[in-house]
Scaffold this motif. Structure first.
Motif, PDB file in Angstrom:
ATOM      1  N   ILE B  12       0.823  -1.229  -0.085  1.00 13.23           N
ATOM      2  CA  ILE B  12      -0.039   0.200   0.076  1.00 13.23           C
ATOM      3  C   ILE B  12       0.952   1.165   0.008  1.00 13.23           C
ATOM      4  O   ILE B  12       1.678   1.414   0.780  1.00 13.23           O
ATOM      5  CB  ILE B  12      -1.028   0.114   1.294  1.00 13.23           C
ATOM      6  CG1 ILE B  12      -1.801  -1.230   1.266  1.00 13.23           C
ATOM      7  CG2 ILE B  12      -1.818   1.336   1.279  1.00 13.23           C
ATOM      8  CD1 ILE B  12      -2.846  -1.328   0.277  1.00 13.23           C
ATOM      9  N   LEU B  13       0.481   2.086  -0.942  1.00 11.77           N
ATOM     10  CA  LEU B  13       1.174   3.534  -0.988  1.00 11.77           C
ATOM     11  C   LEU B  13       0.128   4.512  -0.630  1.00 11.77           C
ATOM     12  O   LEU B  13      -0.465   4.626  -1.314  1.00 11.77           O
ATOM     13  CB  LEU B  13       1.886   3.871  -2.353  1.00 11.77           C
ATOM     14  CG  LEU B  13       2.928   2.813  -2.895  1.00 11.77           C
ATOM     15  CD1 LEU B  13       3.027   3.068  -4.453  1.00 11.77           C
ATOM     16  CD2 LEU B  13       3.772   2.755  -2.151  1.00 11.77           C
ATOM     17  N   PHE B  14       0.150   4.997   0.386  1.00 16.65           N
ATOM     18  CA  PHE B  14      -0.897   5.853   1.220  1.00 16.65           C
ATOM     19  C   PHE B  14      -0.623   7.234   1.343  1.00 16.65           C
ATOM     20  O   PHE B  14       0.356   7.671   1.977  1.00 16.65           O
ATOM     21  CB  PHE B  14      -1.364   5.205   2.526  1.00 16.65           C
ATOM     22  CG  PHE B  14      -2.754   5.674   3.071  1.00 16.65           C
ATOM     23  CD1 PHE B  14      -3.887   5.184   2.814  1.00 16.65           C
ATOM     24  CD2 PHE B  14      -2.758   6.906   3.611  1.00 16.65           C
ATOM     25  CE1 PHE B  14      -5.149   5.616   3.209  1.00 16.65           C
ATOM     26  CE2 PHE B  14      -4.009   7.360   3.909  1.00 16.65           C
ATOM     27  CZ  PHE B  14      -5.123   6.708   3.963  1.00 16.65           C
ATOM     28  N   GLN B  18       1.266  10.209  -3.579  1.00 19.49           N
ATOM     29  CA  GLN B  18       1.843   8.920  -3.578  1.00 19.49           C
ATOM     30  C   GLN B  18       1.725   8.451  -5.378  1.00 19.49           C
ATOM     31  O   GLN B  18       2.301   7.512  -5.699  1.00 19.49           O
ATOM     32  CB  GLN B  18       1.230   7.918  -2.893  1.00 19.49           C
ATOM     33  CG  GLN B  18       1.448   8.085  -1.347  1.00 19.49           C
ATOM     34  CD  GLN B  18       2.664   7.318  -1.009  1.00 19.49           C
ATOM     35  OE1 GLN B  18       3.562   7.375  -1.680  1.00 19.49           O
ATOM     36  NE2 GLN B  18       2.761   7.181   0.276  1.00 19.49           N
TER      37      GLN B  18
END
Lengths: 386, 386
Positions: B12-14, B18
């Motif tokens: 996950i790139l939150f 991003q």
């Protein structure tokens, strides 16, 4: 909420009877190095279960990894890996055996001369030798994260390492192992997991409502099951909730999007290095003083913790926050954990100064969620914990 | 607690900004198929951000994937994959675009003649073409799980697929996308995620204390942020908690070790198929009747839900449980969601019998956490929802 990255690829096999399934998780052609500690697994039946599961695999054994996994012992294991050309490791034990295995995972593929550099020079491990774990002592969370702490006796150092390459491929969590864990270790496990959550939760407010609530969920569950686990370790329902809570306390999830502290651990590690006090107990010694010393920056979250976790709903933010610190210390005490350094050693004078000196010597810039605690602050906190 | 296996390898790139980091997550030599829906991403700036991020990659585009991703459209995309020999996919959209991409991930490596078999014959996908996602609509959780639902217009079918090979390699969750989502879709997203949790939580008690509390955490967070998100979608703090809650509601974590229900979804899907009612709204129509009809087996958890989530602490187990059902319905109503079928169509007579007939025709044995609900029970439940 802060920006974050999250990835945790470890496969969890949870529940009774899961040990036999490790045979499906390790490649058939792997040469397996099975690592364990002092040999308790030979008394509680786990060694036998693992051996049966691996009866079709080629297995080499290395036992005797001590609590606070010792570098010189691990270097012996590294020799075995090189000589026997093992390709997969299986850690059967608690956090110390798993942490030791993580060091070996990294060191086995490390091309530098001195593997200690991985720790002293803080080299992240992006690829390690694959390994799985069979957890025998819930506490550290090492079974589902990519960090490890290694001890070196000859220099009295205790240093951390990590990297995306150090997640276990799989971990077996069978709550039935809890039946044979000594009372003292169960108390340590509860305290360790509880403090892991506090380090990621008792900071300044960051608006991460879900992470806060999940942290509170773990704390509430630990508080609820602790008396049951300690009274009757064969209570499977309590054991399973205890075990999963310990894993969730430090698998990366609750630290995402929030500031984290970890100063309690930094100071606690020194108490273990200096006096050999159980890791979890050093955390219980430092935590109350740390929260009092840093009261102003932590009081909002302390008050939220008071309300939601301890049901302390009356009074001002300050009074709730103060009560929460006292209640936390009482929780440790009720389990039989002493929370003052002087209860562990008569030789405590000068400890604060020694720890401050050590921090200075390492050139550490700052501890805590604001990274602004200086060695002098640590000195004050440790003194308050005498 | 039941035994379970858990593995979720999605990265996950939150957070804001991003999207630009996807360039580091896709192999440099990949030929990328970028998939999207009706083109809203060209109005809200996301298309541009993605294009900029992929400026050094070779990219082919395929737009026009509809809500309830349609098999015939996806078969066109599959042709593009084969002709252009793309090696990586990027889904930029909500659950429909991501689900469609999952089908393509499976179909691209499927060696059978008819890709529909993956759905109709329930073939699990153990390896798929790798793909990432940029989520533009929080709701379904598809961005961090390995399941998908695909629709086929010519046979009026809506079938599910899945498998360990269908986790996204990465997913970008940037809460700023919420600013440009229409109010109706935001309401749907909150309702969808909320009901996902209920399906995994409102069952019979299974002693999974931590999972219960995490489920309650997600529900509490959604209740807390829903009014803020709906009033001001530019409120980043509310948006970020909403977005992470939707992902956590269906990424596998809270369903581990517990029974799950999913009967509300089974009945709701039929209302979408018959009347074209938004998926989330069908869940809000069915859920209250489902919980009333199955009151006896669900009342303990309903009462726990009442106490911990809605702060309904007075009265007997039964009265708290009843109040919780009413409060849930009111929560949907307060967001502007109608909870009776007759509020969506005048043509509702006979719907219950038709759904019962459909379930019988498919030879379904039983719905719900006990898998003992018969088509006749579904008929009663749907009638209660008129």
């Amino acid at each position: 909420m802060k920006n974050f990255e999250f990835k945790n690829p470890t496969k969890i096999l949870f529940g009774k009877g899961q040990i036999e399934n490790i045979k499906n998780e390790i490649p058939n052609d792997a040469k397996v190095l099975m690592l364990y500690g002092g040999g308790s697994i030979k008394k509680n039946g786990i060694y036998e279960q693992v051996s049966t599961a691996l009866s079709n695999h080629e297995v080499v054994e290395f036992g005797g990894i001590p609590a606070n996994p010792e570098y010189s012992v691990l270097m012996e294991a590294l020799k075995v890996i090189k000589e026997q050309k093992t390709t997969f490791m299986l850690a059967v034990g608690g956090g110390s055996v798993i942490d030791g295995t993580k060091f070996l995972s990294s060191a086995a593929l490390y091309d530098g001369k001195e593997p200690w550099d991985i720790l002293s020079k803080n080299i992240p491990t992006l690829k390690g030798m694959p390994f799985g774990t069979v957890l025998t002592l819930p506490a550290t969370g090492s079974e589902m994260n990519s960090g490890a702490v290694i001890t070196r006796a000859d220099t009295k150092e205790k240093l951390a390492m990590g990297g995306a390459g150090l997640f276990p491929v799989f971990s077996v969590l069978d709550p039935e192992v809890i039946q044979s864990i000594p009372h003292r270790q169960l108390v340590n496990g509860i305290t360790d997991a509880f403090t892991h959550v506090l380090e990621q939760y008792l900071t300044y407010p960051a608006g991460a409502k879900l992470q806060d609530r999940i942290s509170e969920s773990i704390l509430q569950t630990l508080i609820e099951v602790a008396p049951k686990v300690l009274e009757d370790p064969t209570d499977y329902s309590a054991a399973s909730n205890f075990m999963w809570s310990c894993t969730m306390a430090l698998n990366g999830l609750i630290q995402k999007g929030v500031p984290t502290d970890w100063a309690v651990h930094a100071m606690g590690h020194e108490l273990t290095a200096l006096f050999g006090i159980d890791h979890a107990r050093t955390l219980a010694v430092i935590a109350p003083s740390h929260y009092e010393y840093n009261f102003e920056t932590k009081k909002e979250k302390l008050a939220q913790y008071a309300e939601r976790v301890w049901n302390i709903t009356e009074g001002s933010t300050e009074s709730k926050a103060k009560a929460a610190i006292k209640r936390t210390e009482a929780f440790f005490n009720e389990m039989g954990i002493a929370t003052k350094l002087s209860q562990y050693t008569n030789d405590y004078e000068g400890t604060a100064e020694e720890i401050s000196k050590r921090f200075k010597a390492r050139g550490w810039e700052g501890l805590g969620e604001h990274q602004n605690l200086k060695p002098e602050d640590a000195e004050q906190i440790v003194k308050m914990a005498y």
